[in-house]
Design a protein around this motif. Structure first.
Motif, PDB file in Angstrom:
ATOM      1  N   ASN A   1       0.844  -1.199   0.000  1.00  0.00           N
ATOM      2  CA  ASN A   1       0.000   0.000   0.000  1.00  0.00           C
ATOM      3  C   ASN A   1       0.881   1.253   0.000  1.00  0.00           C
ATOM      4  O   ASN A   1       1.865   1.325   0.738  1.00  0.00           O
ATOM      5  CB  ASN A   1      -0.890   0.014   1.245  1.00  0.00           C
ATOM      6  CG  ASN A   1      -1.858  -1.150   1.284  1.00  0.00           C
ATOM      7  OD1 ASN A   1      -2.894  -1.145   0.630  1.00  0.00           O
ATOM      8  ND2 ASN A   1      -1.528  -2.191   2.065  1.00  0.00           N
TER       9      ASN A   1
ATOM     10  N   VAL B   1      -6.310   0.292  -1.910  1.00  0.00           N
ATOM     11  CA  VAL B   1      -5.457   0.650  -0.774  1.00  0.00           C
ATOM     12  C   VAL B   1      -6.207   0.362   0.520  1.00  0.00           C
ATOM     13  O   VAL B   1      -7.359   0.766   0.697  1.00  0.00           O
ATOM     14  CB  VAL B   1      -5.052   2.128  -0.833  1.00  0.00           C
ATOM     15  CG1 VAL B   1      -4.232   2.507   0.396  1.00  0.00           C
ATOM     16  CG2 VAL B   1      -4.260   2.412  -2.099  1.00  0.00           C
ATOM     17  N   ASN B   2      -5.549  -0.349   1.402  1.00  0.00           N
ATOM     18  CA  ASN B   2      -6.141  -0.705   2.692  1.00  0.00           C
ATOM     19  C   ASN B   2      -5.920   0.445   3.667  1.00  0.00           C
ATOM     20  O   ASN B   2      -4.830   0.620   4.209  1.00  0.00           O
ATOM     21  CB  ASN B   2      -5.511  -1.989   3.216  1.00  0.00           C
ATOM     22  CG  ASN B   2      -6.168  -2.502   4.482  1.00  0.00           C
ATOM     23  OD1 ASN B   2      -6.931  -1.783   5.129  1.00  0.00           O
ATOM     24  ND2 ASN B   2      -5.877  -3.736   4.853  1.00  0.00           N
TER      25      ASN B   2
ATOM     26  N   PRO C   1      -4.518   7.775   0.993  1.00  0.00           N
ATOM     27  CA  PRO C   1      -4.314   6.555   0.218  1.00  0.00           C
ATOM     28  C   PRO C   1      -4.056   6.900  -1.249  1.00  0.00           C
ATOM     29  O   PRO C   1      -4.741   7.758  -1.821  1.00  0.00           O
ATOM     30  CB  PRO C   1      -5.643   5.804   0.376  1.00  0.00           C
ATOM     31  CG  PRO C   1      -6.244   6.355   1.630  1.00  0.00           C
ATOM     32  CD  PRO C   1      -5.827   7.797   1.673  1.00  0.00           C
TER      33      PRO C   1
ATOM     34  N   ALA D   1      -1.968   0.823  -4.795  1.00  0.00           N
ATOM     35  CA  ALA D   1      -1.407  -0.414  -4.248  1.00  0.00           C
ATOM     36  C   ALA D   1      -0.892  -1.273  -5.388  1.00  0.00           C
ATOM     37  O   ALA D   1      -1.403  -1.212  -6.517  1.00  0.00           O
ATOM     38  CB  ALA D   1      -2.454  -1.183  -3.439  1.00  0.00           C
TER      39      ALA D   1
END
Length: 407
Positions: free
Chosen positions: A264, A319-320, A345, A348
């Motif tokens: 990420n 994206v986490n 964010p 990723a």
């Protein structure tokens, strides 16, 4: 550029022969390269340019090249400092770095030699930096030098490095999209055939082991139409799909498993603190990456990442956001003035790995690049575990593939 459906493309006269027994009947192509990421592009253009009277087909399952790992990474030109002198990663990263900088200069690909600092906050991390320094100066021949406390404070006052700074002056950044467009242009200019939206669903070694060439079953992702194409040789450069291609060919006992290490990235909108050098924490053996680092794009924008999040699917590219807290914690170890409210964010990417182990050579369970003629088969070059530093190494990987096929 010829499309796969062009009858003239399949009727090319193949007269430049790789190191194989002559086939009883001509194949459609001399070379079929599976996967149009940066490594596949580098391989395809090398084969097409080095063997102009042969024919090279590049198959890509997406509707454009380079949409997976190649466009979702840090865009760093690595120096080759983390891997043992006997590793393929070290050999090809160092060679690839030189080739990549030369290509950037000759073809005006946007890039910058930013340099990189690896910073230590503890005695254990300082010991890791000393190991890297000894490896680079004693075995690899990669330039590195220590940065004193006064110089560090003057050059990058926002960066914390309690126990030491090791600088890699040959590390840089690159516009990966421009690189891939350059490689694609070189491939097309050499007469290569690109087939996008072409998913390989089956690979059959003719003659039982490829001694009579290879038959590829290809599905057009737009129409669903399935067709076949033959090649004298195949190069499995499918990245996240490389293990699946491998498993299409080998018997069950030789099949492999792929692991997906998601990284990420978070962008930083604030103008302060200002940093102009790439900043990496000292590597920690057993981790799946090189630590959450600070990188820059060519516009000077700061981003942080990648972290390591093991996921079950290569399509897990959101994206986490829950990883933000850990990212802030890691970044503040070397950038204490970070304004965490300005982190957002960004994107990723997925690293294709053959094991859930470390990315550095002295870490437990290190897995090297796998670039080889597959045992028991003719005309098959297999590329597995091509993660970092794959972008930096792409031209050197292409050199190695060409030599494996033709010597």
């Amino acid at each position: 550029m010829r499309s796969l459906g062009d009858p003239d493309a399949a009727a090319l006269v193949v007269s430049a022969k790789p190191n194989l027994t002559p086939l009883s009947s001509p194949a459609d192509f001399t070379h079929a390269v599976l996967g149009g990421g940066v490594v596949g592009l580098a391989v395809a253009q090398t084969l097409a340019r080095q063997h102009p009277i042969s024919s090279t087909l590049l198959l890509e399952r997406h509707t454009s090249v380079g949409t997976e790992t190649s466009s979702r990474n840090s865009e760093v030109i690595h120096a080759g400092i983390y891997y043992g002198s006997s590793t393929v990663k070290a050999e090809l990263c160092i060679r690839g770095k030189a080739l990549l900088y030369a290509l950037c200069e000759s073809h005006s690909i946007p890039h910058r030699r930013t340099g990189k600092w690896i910073v230590a906050q503890t005695d254990a991390q300082l010991a890791a930096l000393r190991q890297i320094h000894a490896l680079c100066t004693g075995e690899l021949g990669v330039p590195v030098h220590w940065v004193g406390r006064e110089e560090a404070s003057r050059r990058e006052p926002a960066v914390r490095a309690e126990r030491g700074v090791l600088e890699s002056p040959t590390t840089g950044i690159i516009d990966s999209h421009a690189l891939m467009m350059c490689l694609l242009g070189l491939f097309e200019d050499a007469g290569g055939t690109l087939a996008v939206g072409s998913a390989v669903e089956g690979v059959t070694p003719l003659g039982g082991n490829g001694s009579r060439g290879w038959e590829l079953t290809v599905r057009d992702v737009a129409s669903g139409k399935v067709s076949t194409v033959t090649a004298e040789t195949i190069v499995n450069s499918a990245g996240l799909g490389a293990v699946a291609v491998h498993n299409m060919i080998v018997p069950p006992e030789r099949r492999r498993e792929m692991f997906y290490a998601k990284g990420n990235y978070f962008s930083y909108a604030a103008s302060s603190p200002k940093v102009s050098t790439l900043i990496y924490p000292a590597p920690e053996p057993g981790h799946g990456g090189l630590g959450t680092h600070l990188t820059l794009d060519l516009g000077g924008r700061i981003k942080f990442g990648p972290d390591v999040e093991w996921v079950d699917s290569p399509d897990d590219l959101t994206v986490n956001g829950s990883r933000l807290e850990q990212t802030v914690k890691e970044v503040k170890k070397y950038l204490p003035g970070l304004d965490e409210t300005q982190l957002q964010p960004d994107y990723a990417g997925i690293r294709p790995k053959l094991g859930k182990q470390g990315a550095v050579a002295h870490g437990k369970g290190f897995v090297d690049f796998v670039i080889q003629k597959e045992e028991g088969y003719h005309g098959w070059i297999n590329l597995l575990n091509i993660e970092s530093p794959g972008l930096t190494s792409c031209l050197a990987i292409a050199e190695k593939v060409e030599k494996l096929l033709y010597t």
